[in-house]
Design a protein around this motif. Structure first.
Motif, PDB file in Angstrom:
ATOM      1  N   LEU A 141      -6.397  -9.017  -5.164  1.00 44.68           N
ATOM      2  CA  LEU A 141      -6.629  -7.585  -5.354  1.00 44.68           C
ATOM      3  C   LEU A 141      -8.008  -7.139  -4.898  1.00 44.68           C
ATOM      4  CD1 LEU A 141      -5.825  -4.806  -6.460  1.00 44.68           C
ATOM      5  CD2 LEU A 141      -6.623  -5.586  -8.709  1.00 44.68           C
ATOM      6  N   GLY A 142      -9.035  -7.833  -5.343  1.00 45.84           N
ATOM      7  CA  GLY A 142     -10.391  -7.436  -4.984  1.00 45.84           C
ATOM      8  C   GLY A 142     -10.609  -7.442  -3.483  1.00 45.84           C
ATOM      9  N   ASP A 143     -10.069  -8.456  -2.811  1.00 37.57           N
ATOM     10  CA  ASP A 143     -10.250  -8.559  -1.364  1.00 37.57           C
ATOM     11  C   ASP A 143      -9.439  -7.500  -0.620  1.00 37.57           C
ATOM     12  OD1 ASP A 143     -12.002 -10.622  -1.694  1.00 37.57           O
ATOM     13  OD2 ASP A 143     -10.595 -12.204  -1.150  1.00 37.57           O
ATOM     14  N   VAL A 175      -9.999   8.152  -7.113  1.00 41.44           N
ATOM     15  CA  VAL A 175      -9.181   7.340  -8.012  1.00 41.44           C
ATOM     16  C   VAL A 175      -8.187   6.513  -7.203  1.00 41.44           C
ATOM     17  CG1 VAL A 175      -7.558   7.354  -9.949  1.00 41.44           C
ATOM     18  CG2 VAL A 175      -9.391   9.070  -9.834  1.00 41.44           C
ATOM     19  N   VAL A 176      -8.096   5.231  -7.544  1.00 41.81           N
ATOM     20  CA  VAL A 176      -7.108   4.312  -6.974  1.00 41.81           C
ATOM     21  C   VAL A 176      -6.201   3.860  -8.114  1.00 41.81           C
ATOM     22  CG1 VAL A 176      -6.715   2.134  -5.762  1.00 41.81           C
ATOM     23  CG2 VAL A 176      -8.726   3.528  -5.215  1.00 41.81           C
ATOM     24  N   VAL A 177      -4.903   3.773  -7.844  1.00 40.73           N
ATOM     25  CA  VAL A 177      -3.945   3.352  -8.866  1.00 40.73           C
ATOM     26  C   VAL A 177      -3.327   2.025  -8.470  1.00 40.73           C
ATOM     27  CG1 VAL A 177      -1.759   3.892 -10.012  1.00 40.73           C
ATOM     28  CG2 VAL A 177      -3.430   5.707  -9.602  1.00 40.73           C
ATOM     29  N   LEU A 178      -3.234   1.109  -9.438  1.00 36.50           N
ATOM     30  CA  LEU A 178      -2.513  -0.144  -9.253  1.00 36.50           C
ATOM     31  C   LEU A 178      -1.271  -0.109 -10.128  1.00 36.50           C
ATOM     32  CD1 LEU A 178      -2.198  -3.061  -8.243  1.00 36.50           C
ATOM     33  CD2 LEU A 178      -3.564  -3.793 -10.214  1.00 36.50           C
ATOM     34  N   SER A 231      -5.556   6.683  -3.324  1.00 30.95           N
ATOM     35  CA  SER A 231      -4.781   5.537  -2.843  1.00 30.95           C
ATOM     36  C   SER A 231      -4.018   4.913  -4.005  1.00 30.95           C
ATOM     37  CB  SER A 231      -5.693   4.475  -2.213  1.00 30.95           C
ATOM     38  OG  SER A 231      -6.408   5.000  -1.117  1.00 30.95           O
ATOM     39  N   ALA A 232      -2.973   4.206  -3.661  1.00 32.82           N
ATOM     40  CA  ALA A 232      -2.192   3.496  -4.675  1.00 32.82           C
ATOM     41  C   ALA A 232      -1.654   2.197  -4.092  1.00 32.82           C
ATOM     42  CB  ALA A 232      -1.038   4.356  -5.177  1.00 32.82           C
ATOM     43  N   LEU A 233      -1.666   1.163  -4.917  1.00 30.00           N
ATOM     44  CA  LEU A 233      -1.158  -0.149  -4.549  1.00 30.00           C
ATOM     45  C   LEU A 233      -0.064  -0.570  -5.529  1.00 30.00           C
ATOM     46  CD1 LEU A 233      -4.586  -1.935  -4.015  1.00 30.00           C
ATOM     47  CD2 LEU A 233      -2.932  -1.516  -2.195  1.00 30.00           C
ATOM     48  N   TRP A 234       0.882  -1.367  -5.043  1.00 31.79           N
ATOM     49  CA  TRP A 234       1.934  -1.927  -5.891  1.00 31.79           C
ATOM     50  C   TRP A 234       1.836  -3.434  -5.849  1.00 31.79           C
ATOM     51  CZ3 TRP A 234       5.854  -5.319  -4.537  1.00 31.79           C
ATOM     52  CH2 TRP A 234       6.899  -5.487  -5.454  1.00 31.79           C
ATOM     53  N   MET A 235       1.780  -4.036  -7.037  1.00 28.69           N
ATOM     54  CA  MET A 235       1.811  -5.495  -7.144  1.00 28.69           C
ATOM     55  C   MET A 235       2.791  -5.862  -8.249  1.00 28.69           C
ATOM     56  SD  MET A 235      -2.200  -6.689  -6.818  1.00 28.69           S
ATOM     57  CE  MET A 235      -1.856  -8.397  -6.363  1.00 28.69           C
ATOM     58  N   LEU A 263       0.863  -1.177   0.000  1.00 28.29           N
ATOM     59  CA  LEU A 263       0.000   0.000   0.000  1.00 28.29           C
ATOM     60  C   LEU A 263       0.902   1.230   0.000  1.00 28.29           C
ATOM     61  CD1 LEU A 263      -2.895   1.177   0.204  1.00 28.29           C
ATOM     62  CD2 LEU A 263      -2.683   0.985   2.702  1.00 28.29           C
ATOM     63  N   LEU A 264       0.959   1.924  -1.146  1.00 30.06           N
ATOM     64  CA  LEU A 264       1.855   3.061  -1.301  1.00 30.06           C
ATOM     65  C   LEU A 264       1.259   4.360  -0.784  1.00 30.06           C
ATOM     66  CD1 LEU A 264       3.090   2.409  -4.964  1.00 30.06           C
ATOM     67  CD2 LEU A 264       4.333   1.894  -2.851  1.00 30.06           C
ATOM     68  N   LYS A 265      -0.023   4.509  -0.954  1.00 29.07           N
ATOM     69  CA  LYS A 265      -0.685   5.771  -0.620  1.00 29.07           C
ATOM     70  C   LYS A 265      -2.096   5.460  -0.163  1.00 29.07           C
ATOM     71  CE  LYS A 265      -1.974  10.201  -2.799  1.00 29.07           C
ATOM     72  NZ  LYS A 265      -1.894  11.015  -4.040  1.00 29.07           N
ATOM     73  N   ASN A 266      -2.559   6.184   0.859  1.00 27.86           N
ATOM     74  CA  ASN A 266      -3.924   5.943   1.341  1.00 27.86           C
ATOM     75  C   ASN A 266      -4.409   7.157   2.122  1.00 27.86           C
ATOM     76  OD1 ASN A 266      -6.236   4.393   1.497  1.00 27.86           O
ATOM     77  ND2 ASN A 266      -5.649   3.405   3.407  1.00 27.86           N
ATOM     78  N   GLU A 267      -4.702   8.226   1.423  1.00 29.58           N
ATOM     79  CA  GLU A 267      -5.103   9.475   2.045  1.00 29.58           C
ATOM     80  C   GLU A 267      -6.448   9.335   2.768  1.00 29.58           C
ATOM     81  OE1 GLU A 267      -5.062  12.647  -0.721  1.00 29.58           O
ATOM     82  OE2 GLU A 267      -2.874  12.664  -0.913  1.00 29.58           O
ATOM     83  N   ALA A 268      -6.430   9.779   4.018  1.00 32.61           N
ATOM     84  CA  ALA A 268      -7.641   9.768   4.854  1.00 32.61           C
ATOM     85  C   ALA A 268      -8.262   8.376   4.934  1.00 32.61           C
ATOM     86  CB  ALA A 268      -8.666  10.776   4.320  1.00 32.61           C
ATOM     87  N   GLY A 269      -7.424   7.343   4.855  1.00 30.97           N
ATOM     88  CA  GLY A 269      -7.923   5.978   4.965  1.00 30.97           C
ATOM     89  C   GLY A 269      -8.939   5.625   3.905  1.00 30.97           C
ATOM     90  N   PHE A 270      -8.698   6.099   2.667  1.00 29.71           N
ATOM     91  CA  PHE A 270      -9.692   5.854   1.612  1.00 29.71           C
ATOM     92  C   PHE A 270      -9.901   4.362   1.368  1.00 29.71           C
ATOM     93  CE2 PHE A 270     -10.850   5.293  -2.870  1.00 29.71           C
ATOM     94  CZ  PHE A 270     -12.056   5.968  -2.860  1.00 29.71           C
ATOM     95  N   LEU A 271      -8.819   3.608   1.390  1.00 24.28           N
ATOM     96  CA  LEU A 271      -8.954   2.150   1.318  1.00 24.28           C
ATOM     97  C   LEU A 271      -8.954   1.579   2.724  1.00 24.28           C
ATOM     98  CD1 LEU A 271      -6.565   1.073  -1.616  1.00 24.28           C
ATOM     99  CD2 LEU A 271      -9.049   1.333  -1.669  1.00 24.28           C
ATOM    100  N   PRO A 272      -9.692   0.512   2.974  1.00 28.76           N
ATOM    101  CA  PRO A 272     -10.536  -0.183   2.000  1.00 28.76           C
ATOM    102  C   PRO A 272     -11.748   0.640   1.577  1.00 28.76           C
ATOM    103  CG  PRO A 272     -10.865  -1.095   4.189  1.00 28.76           C
ATOM    104  CD  PRO A 272      -9.736  -0.126   4.302  1.00 28.76           C
TER     105      PRO A 272
END
Length: 971
Positions: free
Chosen positions: A341-343, A303-306, A326-330, A138-147
């Motif tokens: 990813l979905g979970d 917007v979420v980025v993978l 938010s942004a995720l790295w895989m 999890l690279l970025k998650n402003e204001a706990g947007f994810l989950p």
């Protein structure tokens, strides 16, 4: 008509023989893997076997012509017996070829493997998913947007890669992902409704991913241009959902590094017009990708980025748009890894991955930028690469150079090694250090989940050594060890004990012959959130300097470490130094000048034309062909130096030793003199695979994602899983794990390797090795060593470095995998280490690997294709035991098998090979495969031989009967 038969019947036979040769050529080259020089050399060798046959055909034709006027009896016997002799000659010739030069290839092309059990594959799919869950960062998650909130049911998924993501890499690390779980399937399985119009738009634009293969690469980044998005498509998407997911991917593979300039002449790229300007590289967003990001961020609220890439990209753009929440790295997650990813988006899974590389805003400003790629000498075919950055690779440079400049660091580094967020929060409390006997140090860490969601945390331990200006080079901070917690519920705690030996804090000093030195002074021992952020720290005081020399070697070494490389690896390079706050930074990291080889660089440098075999007159000829009534099975579980080994080795024939050494491509061949059976060794780092037969095994996540879990238990499970599949298939050796260093973000094979850090790489590799070994499978640690780029890897690449950097950075993963993982197989590298070929270097393979580290086992070359410098005689005399050759050509065969020096080296190689094999799964049972047992294709050929022999006997009988019948009529 009768006269013409005498010509066209032999002609048909010749045509059939030629057709057989052409068929063999096609089989040799069917996967575009074998080097064509090998193919042609093999065909030339095979063609030589047909010369006697050709002579025989000419003699027969001549005889038929010369004796055409003799009596019918003479002509009858001449015609029919000539035909029988010709058929027997063909049969003998084909058998000699099949059981001779073609045997190794036939062993592989017609290997009969078992199948992997369905239950095993199911378990390993779950393991793949577990790795993906813990290896997603999890690279970025402003204001706990994810989950995502429970009411977010609909998603617009943008980016062409959403329909064709990267599951792994190409080359020997490639595995079958034809039935993979895609990004879109994962999202649907997790209950999301997707905008199908978008998916159809992308698949209609292009279905297949451009090929980045071993021999050719298409670097096209498929992404529709802004003009391709219709107003209706965007409008409908906005009406569908105000939440969007962007997928950006990058692929790499064996055989080529990623382009550092997409407009260069040698880059095959067919993107949209103007996607790149001169100097823009592959790890930046293309113009079309930028336009897509701008389109999405200007039309969608959330917007979420993978980021789907094993190679560290420039990701500064993630901070340029407020609505990228938010942004995720895989990295490549294998066949089913995207199922996580979905979970992760819904919160069912809490990501706990941490980055394995440093992510910077501008890759052109990294210390390796100017010294990575294609550099040729002006006066020779040799190429070069200068490891001018010295020990300051990745985070070790940034944490040191910006040690007292936080603002500068923030401008340069976006994400540090070890960085990663969570859906919850943790605290880590560190006890006082406890010092025990023999330099052991330990302390306790209590990790507490202070947030609202269950999750795992990584305990990262670093050390900060004292540094004296102008003294031994030292990075300001260094990863020491790490571990991962179990899943902690909110409010739960776990107490962990961290231990290390103070010798791990020593730096290697090349002065005065070389030694590891633990300088006196205060060492910070810290718990970090990542390589840059210290959470808490304690001080370890070393009262007096300890030099690990002849009187006081490191506990982990078998013999004391001393200089092995300094006199032939430094070359003519200015190396980066910390002295005076990196005063020589610009000079050391500048682009290397174009020049000729110097006298210093030439000293000791050899290739296949200049290498001369030298024998030691003091060597005594070892025994061979003895009758000691031992079988290899008798040596299972015996120590490497057990006296019984000498008796077994005395039995070996020169031919058996030579074949073992020469034909080591994806197998070890049988040796009748010691009752050794045939075994298979297969690729690859992401799961068992083969260029020759279909293995149908699990496509595991890339090594980069495995390392990103920072979970040694998962690494061990992955090794066990690979070993289990190999065991069920009938494979004994695994060409993996791969553990070269992410020296540059642009290295094509970074997906196969763990990290920029040697300690992280080595600790994970050791566990994978242990796991495979538990299943009776020997893991080939590769590529040993300094094989950190694909460019020119086989073009006589001279890799220049300091001995300190070689030991502390590039050998570190191998060292840990040998000492802690108990490895018994190693694959050497294509490149030269300094000016010595890695596959023929005594300092590397004998002095360090075997003597210093205590390695017992075999060393195999990388794919043996000659390349102008690979040589079997050089290899065996310098500690490399087996050639990864399927043809025995291009220098893979030994030229000297008669001198005492040669036979002594062959015997040592045979010992190493046999020791590794007998302690594998192959000999786990008393009824291990016998050397006299035929392989499936050999049984088929034997059956055909029997049938053909009976047919020939029948023809001979028919000829006799016809002769007598005709003779009676004429009487």
């Amino acid at each position: 008509m009768k006269k013409s038969k005498k010509i066209w019947v032999p002609a048909i036979i010749i045509v059939v023989i030629v057709a057989g040769i052409l068929y063999a050529w096609r089989k040799l080259n069917q996967d575009s893997v074998l080097n064509m020089a090998d193919v042609y050399a093999t065909l030339s060798k095979v063609a030589g076997y047909f010369i006697p046959l050709g002579i025989l055909i000419v003699i027969i034709i001549a005889a038929l012509i010369i004796f055409r006027k003799r009596t019918w009896r003479f002509k009858f016997w001449l015609k029919w017996e000539s035909l029988l002799v010709l058929l027997v000659a063909i049969m003998v010739t084909l058998n000699v070829i099949l059981f001779g030069p073609m045997a190794s290839l036939l062993n592989l092309n017609y290997a009969k493997l078992d199948t992997i059990q369905a239950a095993t594959l199911k378990d390993h799919q779950q393991l793949t998913r577990n790795i993906a869950e813990e290896g997603t960062v999890l690279l970025k998650n402003e204001a706990g947007f994810l989950p995502l909130k429970a009411n977010t049911k609909k998603l617009n998924v943008f980016g062409w890669a959403s329909t064709n993501p990267v599951y792994g890499g190409t080359g020997s690390g490639n595995v079958d992902t034809s039935n993979a779980t895609s990004v879109l399937i994962s999202l649907k399985d997790s209950g999301f409704q997707l905008n199908n119009d978008l998916s159809q738009f992308y698949t209609k634009y292009r279905k297949d991913r451009p090929k980045v293969e071993m021999w050719q690469q298409d670097w096209t980044l498929v992404e529709p241009a802004k003009k391709d998005y219709s107003n209706k498509l965007v409008s409908d998407a906005k009406n569908f959902s105000d939440t969007a997911l962007i997928v950006i991917s990058r692929v790499g593979g064996e055989g080529a590094d990623l382009p550092t300039d997409m407009t260069a002449k040698n880059v095959t790229y067919k993107g949209n017009k103007g996607d790149y300007k001169k100097g823009q590289h592959f790890l930046q967003l293309s113009k079309s990708e930028k336009e897509m990001v701008q389109l999405v961020t200007s039309n969608f609220k959330d917007v979420v980025v993978l980021v789907n890439s094993a190679n560290p990209m420039e990701l500064g753009w993630l901070n340029q748009y407020d609505n990228i929440r938010s942004a995720l790295w895989m990295s490549g997650p294998g066949a089913v890894g995207f199922s996580a990813l979905g979970d992760i988006l819904t919160g069912k899974v809490n990501p706990s991955g941490r980055l394995v590389d440093t992510y910077v805003y501008d890759l052109k400003k990294t210390p390796t930028w100017h010294n990575f790629g294609d550099f040729k000498y002006q006066d020779s075919k040799y190429t070069r690469v200068d490891y001018a950055e010295n020990i300051y690779v990745g985070y070790k440079f940034y944490e040191t150079y910006y040690q007292n400049n936080e603002a500068g660091y923030r401008d340069a580094v976006q994400y540090a090694l070890g960085y990663g967020l969570s859906y919850t929060n943790f605290t880590q409390e560190m006890s006082d250090l406890r010092q025990g006997a023999n330099g052991k140090v330990e302390f306790d860490v209590t990790v507490t989940n202070t947030g609202q969601k269950a999750g795992k945390d990584v305990v990262q331990t670093y050390f900060q050594p004292p540094y004296e200006n102008g003294g031994v080079e030292k990075a300001a901070t260094n990863l020491l060890t790490f571990t991962k917690t179990k899943t902690l519920a909110p409010g739960a705690s776990q107490k962990l004990t961290i231990s290390f030996n103070q010798e791990q804090l020593a730096a290697y000093d090349e002065a005065k012959g070389g030694a590891y030195v633990l300088a006196s002074g205060d060492y910070g021992i810290s718990l970090n959130n990542n390589a840059h952020e210290i959470a808490t720290s304690k001080t370890l005081n070393v009262p007096t300097t300890i030099t690990y020399d002849q009187q006081h070697k490191r506990l982990s070494d078998k013999i004391v470490a001393k200089n092995q490389f300094a006199n032939f690896t430094r070359g003519e390079v200015t190396y980066l130094s910390r002295q005076d706050n990196f005063a020589n930074l610009n000079a050391a990291t500048a682009a290397p000048e174009k020049r000729a080889l110097t006298a210093l660089e030439k000293n000791g440098l050899t290739n296949d034309k200049t290498y001369k075999i030298k024998n030691n007159s003091q060597d005594k000829m070892p025994k061979t062909d003895a009758n000691n009534n031992l079988a290899l099975q008798d040596l299972r579980n015996k120590k490497y130096n057990d006296p019984k080994w000498d008796k077994l080795l005395d039995q070996m024939t020169i031919k058996d030793m030579s074949n073992l050494i020469t034909y080591g491509g994806y197998q070890t061949v049988a040796a009748k003199s010691v009752a050794k059976g045939h075994t298979y060794d297969f690729d690859g780092p992401a799961g068992i695979s083969s260029f020759f037969v279909d293995t149908k095994g699990t496509a595991f996540p890339t090594a980069t994602m495995i390392a990103a879990t920072w979970n040694q238990a998962l690494a061990k499970q992955r090794g066990q899983a690979v070993g289990q599949e190999a065991n069920q298939l009938g494979i004994s050796g695994w060409y993996g794990p791969a553990m070269n260093i992410h020296r540059s973000a642009f290295a094509g094979r970074n997906f196969e390797y763990y990290s920029e850090d040697g300690t992280l790489s080595g600790m994970m590799a050791a566990q994978e090795t242990i796991g495979a070994k538990s299943q009776g499978v020997y893991a080939y640690l590769k590529h040993f060593a300094l094989n950190d780029q694909e460019t020119n890897r086989g073009n006589m690449l001279l890799t220049w470095s300091t001995e300190q950097a070689i030991r502390e950075i590039y050998l570190k993963p191998f060292e840990l995998a040998v000492k802690e993982g108990g490895a018994t197989a190693v694959m050497s590298a294509f490149n030269y280490v300094g000016n010595q070929w890695a596959g023929g270097s005594t300092p590397l393979l004998k002095n360090v690997l075997r003597s210093e580290w205590g390695f017992n086992g075999l060393v195999l070359t990388d794919y043996f294709s000659g390349l102008g410098y690979m040589d079997a005689d050089k290899a065996v005399r310098n500690g490399n035991d087996m050639m990864l050759s399927t043809t025995g050509e291009s220098g893979a065969g030994l030229n000297d098998t008669k001198s005492a020096t040669a036979v002594k080296a062959m015997r040592s190689s045979a010992h190493n090979i046999l020791y590794t094999v007998v302690n594998s799964r192959t000999y786990a049972k008393s009824n291990a495969a016998s050397a006299t047992e035929n392989l499936p294709w050999q049984k088929t050929v034997t059956t055909i031989n029997i049938i053909a022999g009976l047919v020939l006997l029948a023809i001979q009988g028919l000829v006799i009967w016809l002769y007598r019948r005709k003779n009676k009529k004429s009487a």
